[in-house]
Design an enzyme around this catalytic site. Sequence first.
Site, PDB file in Angstrom:
ATOM      1  N   SER A   1       2.079   8.695 -15.125  1.00 51.30           N
ATOM      2  CA  SER A   1       1.454   9.964 -14.925  1.00 51.30           C
ATOM      3  C   SER A   1       0.013   9.856 -15.723  1.00 51.30           C
ATOM      4  CB  SER A   1       2.329  11.252 -15.663  1.00 51.30           C
ATOM      5  OG  SER A   1       1.863  12.499 -15.522  1.00 51.30           O
TER       6      SER A   1
ATOM      7  N   LYS B   1      -0.679  14.983 -10.709  1.00 53.48           N
ATOM      8  CA  LYS B   1       0.306  14.578 -11.771  1.00 53.48           C
ATOM      9  C   LYS B   1       1.329  15.423 -12.578  1.00 53.48           C
ATOM     10  CE  LYS B   1      -1.718  10.345 -12.062  1.00 53.48           C
ATOM     11  NZ  LYS B   1      -0.882   9.061 -11.906  1.00 53.48           N
TER      12      LYS B   1
ATOM     13  N   ASN C   1       2.614   2.495 -10.697  1.00 49.43           N
ATOM     14  CA  ASN C   1       1.434   2.803 -11.416  1.00 49.43           C
ATOM     15  C   ASN C   1       0.067   3.017 -10.505  1.00 49.43           C
ATOM     16  OD1 ASN C   1      -0.826   1.900 -13.506  1.00 49.43           O
ATOM     17  ND2 ASN C   1      -0.974   0.382 -11.586  1.00 49.43           N
TER      18      ASN C   1
ATOM     19  N   ASP D   1       0.894  -1.050   0.103  1.00 47.74           N
ATOM     20  CA  ASP D   1       0.019   0.017   0.020  1.00 47.74           C
ATOM     21  C   ASP D   1       0.707   1.305   0.047  1.00 47.74           C
ATOM     22  OD1 ASP D   1      -1.629   2.131   0.742  1.00 47.74           O
ATOM     23  OD2 ASP D   1      -2.826   0.935   1.823  1.00 47.74           O
TER      24      ASP D   1
ATOM     25  N   LYS E   1      12.365   6.190  -3.078  1.00 43.56           N
ATOM     26  CA  LYS E   1      13.356   6.177  -1.991  1.00 43.56           C
ATOM     27  C   LYS E   1      13.804   4.793  -1.434  1.00 43.56           C
ATOM     28  CE  LYS E   1      14.427   9.900   0.709  1.00 43.56           C
ATOM     29  NZ  LYS E   1      14.000  11.126   1.525  1.00 43.56           N
TER      30      LYS E   1
ATOM     31  N   TYR F   1      -6.421  16.027  -9.050  1.00 40.09           N
ATOM     32  CA  TYR F   1      -5.939  15.126  -9.894  1.00 40.09           C
ATOM     33  C   TYR F   1      -4.654  15.571 -10.675  1.00 40.09           C
ATOM     34  CZ  TYR F   1      -5.260  11.065 -12.847  1.00 40.09           C
ATOM     35  OH  TYR F   1      -4.740   9.937 -13.698  1.00 40.09           O
TER      36      TYR F   1
HETATM   37  P1  NAP Z   1      -7.478   1.216 -11.694  1.00 35.17           P
HETATM   38  O1  NAP Z   1      -7.913   0.066 -12.774  1.00 35.17           O
HETATM   39  O2  NAP Z   1      -8.583   1.834 -10.747  1.00 35.17           O
HETATM   40  O3  NAP Z   1      -6.196   0.857 -11.013  1.00 35.17           O
HETATM   41  C1  NAP Z   1      -5.609   1.460 -10.036  1.00 35.17           C
HETATM   42  C2  NAP Z   1      -4.805   0.886  -9.205  1.00 35.17           C
HETATM   43  O4  NAP Z   1      -4.237   1.615  -8.071  1.00 35.17           O
HETATM   44  C3  NAP Z   1      -5.362  -0.289  -8.412  1.00 35.17           C
HETATM   45  O5  NAP Z   1      -4.608  -1.404  -8.335  1.00 35.17           O
HETATM   46  C4  NAP Z   1      -5.505   0.125  -7.079  1.00 35.17           C
HETATM   47  O6  NAP Z   1      -5.598  -0.690  -5.925  1.00 35.17           O
HETATM   48  C5  NAP Z   1      -4.319   0.993  -7.066  1.00 35.17           C
HETATM   49  N1  NAP Z   1      -4.193   1.900  -5.492  1.00 35.17           N
HETATM   50  C6  NAP Z   1      -4.952   2.731  -5.430  1.00 35.17           C
HETATM   51  N2  NAP Z   1      -4.587   3.399  -4.189  1.00 35.17           N
HETATM   52  C7  NAP Z   1      -3.629   2.670  -3.802  1.00 35.17           C
HETATM   53  C8  NAP Z   1      -2.553   2.630  -2.642  1.00 35.17           C
HETATM   54  N3  NAP Z   1      -2.862   3.610  -1.767  1.00 35.17           N
HETATM   55  N4  NAP Z   1      -1.762   1.575  -2.602  1.00 35.17           N
HETATM   56  C9  NAP Z   1      -1.533   0.894  -3.525  1.00 35.17           C
HETATM   57  N5  NAP Z   1      -2.206   0.774  -4.647  1.00 35.17           N
HETATM   58  C10 NAP Z   1      -3.182   1.493  -4.754  1.00 35.17           C
HETATM   59  O7  NAP Z   1      -7.082   2.492 -12.807  1.00 35.17           O
HETATM   60  P2  NAP Z   1      -5.798   2.395 -13.620  1.00 35.17           P
HETATM   61  O8  NAP Z   1      -6.517   3.309 -14.901  1.00 35.17           O
HETATM   62  O9  NAP Z   1      -5.442   1.199 -14.041  1.00 35.17           O
HETATM   63  O10 NAP Z   1      -4.778   3.469 -12.929  1.00 35.17           O
HETATM   64  C11 NAP Z   1      -3.641   3.316 -13.114  1.00 35.17           C
HETATM   65  C12 NAP Z   1      -2.638   4.508 -13.084  1.00 35.17           C
HETATM   66  O11 NAP Z   1      -2.905   5.205 -14.467  1.00 35.17           O
HETATM   67  C13 NAP Z   1      -3.108   5.461 -11.877  1.00 35.17           C
HETATM   68  O12 NAP Z   1      -1.870   6.201 -11.703  1.00 35.17           O
HETATM   69  C14 NAP Z   1      -3.875   6.504 -12.875  1.00 35.17           C
HETATM   70  O13 NAP Z   1      -3.753   7.895 -12.545  1.00 35.17           O
HETATM   71  C15 NAP Z   1      -2.992   6.493 -14.419  1.00 35.17           C
HETATM   72  N6  NAP Z   1      -4.106   6.787 -15.407  1.00 35.17           N
HETATM   73  C16 NAP Z   1      -5.412   6.298 -15.696  1.00 35.17           C
HETATM   74  C17 NAP Z   1      -5.997   6.839 -16.845  1.00 35.17           C
HETATM   75  C18 NAP Z   1      -7.423   6.202 -17.154  1.00 35.17           C
HETATM   76  O14 NAP Z   1      -8.041   6.872 -17.879  1.00 35.17           O
HETATM   77  N7  NAP Z   1      -7.619   4.868 -16.665  1.00 35.17           N
HETATM   78  C19 NAP Z   1      -5.538   7.653 -17.506  1.00 35.17           C
HETATM   79  C20 NAP Z   1      -4.151   8.265 -17.325  1.00 35.17           C
HETATM   80  C21 NAP Z   1      -3.760   7.791 -16.292  1.00 35.17           C
HETATM   81  P3  NAP Z   1      -6.942  -1.242  -5.228  1.00 35.17           P
HETATM   82  O15 NAP Z   1      -7.422  -1.974  -6.281  1.00 35.17           O
HETATM   83  O16 NAP Z   1      -6.404  -1.882  -4.054  1.00 35.17           O
HETATM   84  O17 NAP Z   1      -7.879   0.103  -5.089  1.00 35.17           O
END
Ligand code: NAP
Length: 276
Positions: A132, A150, A81, A54, A114, A146
């Site tokens: 990002s 980022k 990620n 986490d 780190k 957000y």
């Molecule tokens: P997602 O399916 O919601 O996955 C997010 C992941 O982050 C999940 O595994 C979640 O774990 C984890 N997470 C959240 N809080 C956490 C914490 N405190 N410690 C560890 N893990 C944590 O969304 P995703 O789209 O794959 O997002 C992945 C990355 O892509 C993010 O950084 C997001 O900002 C970036 N991104 C996404 C998009 C988009 O449109 N989808 C666009 C641009 C960038 P849990 O299952 O435990 O909640």
Amino acid sequence: MSKVVLVTGSSSGIGKETAKIFAEQGWNVIATMRDPAKDTELAGIANVYLARLDVQERKSIGSAIAQGIERFGRIDVLINNAGYGQFGVFEGTGDAQIKQQFDVNVIGVMNTIKAILPHFRENRAGTILNVSSGAGKFTLPLISLYAASKFALEGFSEALSHELDGLNIKVKIIEPGGTATNFSAVSNDALSETVKIDDYDPFVNAAGKMFQDMRNFSLVTARSVAELIYEAATDGTDTLRYSIGNDDFNARMNARKELDDQEYVNFIRSGYRKYL
Ligand code: NAP
């Protein structure tokens, strides 16, 4: 010897697909997530080791890295990620929500980096990929927190890349546009916890219509983002930024690059001002 990657947030979406692609390519994968008990897929893959991490719990970061090194002998690539979007009108967002957005998207990344740097320094090798967003390069209405997280991640990553240059440690930034994952559901949950302030209604409605326009463009798949992440980790270059998204995303990225600052802001504003 197979290379080793550690991925944060691999329970779903981009992180899960990334863990799968590296495993398919013969890498050893330390797939980390907040609750490994929820995994139904990754643990069944031979070269994947599941560890609890986490990003808001420092101890869990150190422990996942140590377990991974014990299991596979070393780590070559770290993929930060894990993240989510605190959407909604800034004034209606609580202090705890603001802090959590930065704790997860920025401080969590910093703490993970780190924790791994002594290992990378010792090896005089390592690659750090930070996920990002387009929201790290351009802004949209209703995502001030957000975007702030980022933008911070982008500045941090770029500056850090200079500092680690002499140690043969690479830093790279992945900028996806809208991707089909759990991201919108999580962002909508976060949005629903903000306080509604009626004065913002006309703006929120206009922004809603702008987002509706954006939904006419299809999302990219988590698989295609994961493929780009794999390419960034293995292309042997010191390229800093990699982006992927639909035509709407590309238009906004190009506006940021090609227009002057005020023209770019006017371009973004035109998306919702026409509905005000
Ligand atoms: P997602 O399916 O919601 O996955 C997010 C992941 O982050 C999940 O595994 C979640 O774990 C984890 N997470 C959240 N809080 C956490 C914490 N405190 N410690 C560890 N893990 C944590 O969304 P995703 O789209 O794959 O997002 C992945 C990355 O892509 C993010 O950084 C997001 O900002 C970036 N991104 C996404 C998009 C988009 O449109 N989808 C666009 C641009 C960038 P849990 O299952 O435990 O909640």
